[in-house]
Design an enzyme around this catalytic site. Structure first.
Site, PDB file in Angstrom:
ATOM      1  N   ASP A 413      -1.147 -93.015  58.160  1.00  0.00           N
ATOM      2  CA  ASP A 413      -0.099 -92.335  57.422  1.00  0.00           C
ATOM      3  C   ASP A 413       1.251 -92.964  57.764  1.00  0.00           C
ATOM      4  O   ASP A 413       1.541 -93.243  58.925  1.00  0.00           O
ATOM      5  CB  ASP A 413      -0.119 -90.848  57.807  1.00  0.00           C
ATOM      6  N   GLU A 442      -0.025 -96.835  54.621  1.00  0.00           N
ATOM      7  CA  GLU A 442       1.120 -96.783  53.719  1.00  0.00           C
ATOM      8  C   GLU A 442       2.223 -97.682  54.270  1.00  0.00           C
ATOM      9  O   GLU A 442       2.882 -97.342  55.243  1.00  0.00           O
ATOM     10  CB  GLU A 442       1.642 -95.353  53.606  1.00  0.00           C
TER      11      GLU A 442
END
Length: 713
Positions: A413, A442
């Protein structure tokens, strides 16, 4: 805690160790004088400090003083002035210096509680603490006793107690800057309900037989399906008994009331290769005693080594959740499905209340040039992955999940908060354990005080050659910008995107060196589902046309070079009733609606067929940019996105393949297939024809919105 002799924290002035050889004294102006002098008390001796700079900071004066010799940590020092005013020396910005990092880096593998029936050893890293104690509790929370820990090498503290401590609860007490804090062990592998205490367990009692799925030949063989543990089964028509729990993932041959498959049997039939689970480590904001009274995705990390208890049938039992999660993973492995877990190493739920901050204030988190905590994550804190013991913590945690839970990959994340060096070191450790494991994340560029060249972001993908990135350009060019519901994407007839589409379909070579680095997606747990976005963008459009555009977008995901990623339920037009950020929305918003699995069965079968096609022919999942450049050629028609894969017989049953993605409503085109006759159609906008391919002439009409695939030998 017993009687402790220490200074009152009523400081008339303050002193901070900001560098190994530098002390900052902050003195109210009322105590200032022209001949200011400061002393430090070391072993009953008072040594004068050299004032190297005097700075006016409003109501106070800052004196920068130098030390003749570096200080030993783990002691309390007294700073005094010429008038006899005294204060304790607090640990300041020195903890964020390279010298401190190197001096106290501990490379041992024994942090946490190490249990045997005969004895248990506890070890914790708290280099600036002057006293550390172990506190033992009964399982009902009744305190048993405090035990002084011994300061050891590299800022660690340790204690060994004889006897069998299985089932006992424990915490650490640390005195830093004269303040006592009680902290749960950051390395706790088992925790009490709602994570209030670490628990001593016999790890061998959590063993679950390992099942090894057949190895994938290359990373581009991966097809990821993302789902939340609770969303998967909570729907009333899921056909699963253990709704919202880990155990639902072990139920085989479940069906909804229409008689259609659900659960892991459905996932097996769908044909994906990897199940990506939203966070399964212990997180905040769901009361594990009353789990269905609140909902959360899980991006509020509390304890990184221990599983979340709200998905457990018995959260009060520290063994139960571990065994349940291990069984879930092996249940998927038995179906030849691999497991990726979502990990949140970019922030913690509450910086001030975290064990990190209690055991070494200011070290684990980034601070800006003014000494304030940075907030690139948007949740109030950024973990400082570049610091050696943060890097070690991340690597230790990832290795633990692989070795103990048999995980097959990790989704990072907000990976852009982390640094390149840490991510490469983590990848190295992961591949040494499991050579076909996958790391993805990400790679957004966020406002955190880390040099641009060091960030694990898409523009630095060439520095992370074995790590994959969520391709936001792929997402936004195809369906329209995530951040503007009025932006028109390719599937809504924006032909200005044709050149961009060609790059995206071929692995985004301007962004990534190799196709496996591109995670191709148009929908995930974040933001609107694609169905909800389309409904907002063009609410007057017929449902039939909206479904066609949706199907086209998913077709592009599944047939493009790179790694395809599906959001759970995307294949049956998942909706969250217009809720854009459903991180704490109720189950009726977040659940996988298993009624829709049947009502949209035609589309489910279509997506299943595309997955089958991708797996059948390696031309859709070439392993290198070199092979893509060799085999993939685009048509120059400015109105039609089409391309041919030539000489690909070595990768599957056909030598030549033509793919056309057509987004325009009420517009038809005549398309000439290359060469002479012999072409067969295997995909139309509404049907997968793999089992009954249709012979076609080399001149065909492209009329309906959707994807067309033709093949020839």
């Amino acid at each position: 805690m017993g009687v402790l002799i220490m200074l009152s924290i009523n400081r008339r002035f303050q002193a901070f160790l900001d560098k190994m050889n530098e002390i900052a004294v902050i003195m109210p102006k009322e105590f200032d004088s022209e001949n200011k002098t400061f002393f430090i008390k070391i072993d009953q001796n008072h040594e004068a400090l050299s004032i190297v700079e005097k700075i006016d900071i409003g109501k106070q004066i800052k004196y920068v003083c130098s030390l003749s010799n570096p200080l030993s940590f783990g002691k309390t020092y007294i700073i005094s002035d010429e008038d006899g005013l005294e204060t304790d020396l607090q640990i300041g910005a020195v903890i964020r210096s390279d010298e401190f990092d190197k001096k106290f880096y501990y490379d041992g593998n024994d942090l946490g509680a190490n249990y045997t029936k005969e004895k248990t050893e506890w070890k914790v890293w708290a280099p600036t603490a002057t006293i550390v104690k172990l506190r033992i509790y009964q399982s009902d929370g009744t305190q048993v006793d405090n035990f002084h820990m011994i300061r050891c090498e590299k800022g660690t503290w340790s204690i060994t107690l004889d006897g069998d401590f299985e089932g006992y609860y424990y915490t650490f007490l640390a005195c830093i800057n004269l303040v006592w804090n009680e902290a749960v062990d950051p390395y706790a592998r088992a925790v009490s309900i709602n994570g209030e205490y670490g628990i001593i367990i016999d790890q061998s009692l959590t063993n679950v037989p390992i099942i090894i799925p057949p190895a994938l030949n290359q990373k581009t063989d991966t097809i990821i399906y993302e789902v939340h543990v609770r969303d998967f089964s909570i729907h009333e028509n899921s056909g699963m008994k253990n709704k919202g729990q880990y155990d639902a993932w072990t139920e085989l041959n479940t069906k909804n009331s229409q008689g259609d498959s659900t659960g892991i049997s459905y996932l097996k039939e769908l044909g994906v290769t990897h199940i990506e689970l939203l966070p399964v480590n212990d997180f905040e904001e769901v009361d594990e005693q009353k789990p269905f009274e609140a909902y959360n995705w899980g991006y509020n990390p509390l304890h990184y080594f221990a599983p979340e208890g709200s998905y457990s049938a018995a959260p009060e039992n520290p063994y139960k959740r571990i065994i349940e999660l291990k069984t879930l993973i092996q249940s998927l492995h038995k179906q030849n499905l691999r497991v990726i877990i979502d990990v949140v190493f970019n922030h913690v739920y509450s910086k001030e209340n975290s064990s990190f901050e209690k055991l070494l204030p200011g070290y684990y988190f980034r601070h800006d040039e003014n000494g304030m905590p940075s907030n690139g994550t948007g949740v109030g804190n950024d973990l400082a992955s570049e610091r050696l013991m943060v890097k070690k913590f991340i690597a230790d945690c990832v290795k633990y999940w692989m070795n103990e839970f048999d995980i097959d990959g990790f989704r990072f994340d907000l990976m852009g908060i982390l640094d390149v060096k840490t991510m490469n070191e983590v990848q190295k450790e992961v591949l040494e354990i499991k050579e076909d494991a996958i790391l993805l994340g990400e790679g957004w560029d966020l406002l955190t005080p880390l040099p641009y060249v060091e960030k694990a972001i898409i523009p630095n993908a060439h520095k992370l050659p074995t790590i994959s990135f969520f391709n936001d350009q792929f997402r936004d060019v195809i369906k329209g910008s995530t951040f503007s519901v009025h932006d028109r994407g390719f599937v809504y007839e924006n032909l200005d995107t044709l050149e961009q589409m060609k790059a995206l379909i071929t692995g985004s070579p301007t962004m990534f060196h190799e196709p496996h680095q591109s995670i191709n997606y148009v929908e995930s747990h974040d933001n609107h589902t694609m169905w909800d976005r389309f409904l907002t963008f063009a609410d007057a459009e017929s449902e039939e046309i909206r479904k066609a555009r949706h199907r086209l977008a998913t077709s592009i995901v599944l047939l493009s070079q790179g790694i395809p990623f599906l959001h759970g339920g995307q294949e049956f037009f998942r909706t969250k009733n217009g809720v854009e950020n459903s991180y704490n929305s109720p189950d009726e918003i977040n659940h996988l609606n298993w009624d829709e699995r049947s009502q949209q069965k035609e589309n489910v079968e279509y997506i299943k067929g595309l997955i089958k096609l991708r797996k059948l022919h390696g031309g859709f999942r070439l392993s290198s940019q070199e092979l893509i450049n060799k085999h993939v050629y685009f048509n120059d028609d400015p109105h039609l996105l089409s391309y041919e894969m030539e000489n690909v017989g070595a990768y599957g049953p056909w030598e030549r393949i033509v793919v056309i993605h057509h987004p325009q409503c009420n517009k038809s085109y005549q398309f000439k297939l290359p060469g002479n006759k012999g072409w067969k159609q295997i995909v139309s906008p509404s049907s997968i024809l793999l089992d009954q391919p249709i012979d076609v002439d080399n001149k065909i009409e492209i009329r309906e919105i959707g994807t067309y695939v033709f093949c020839k030998n």
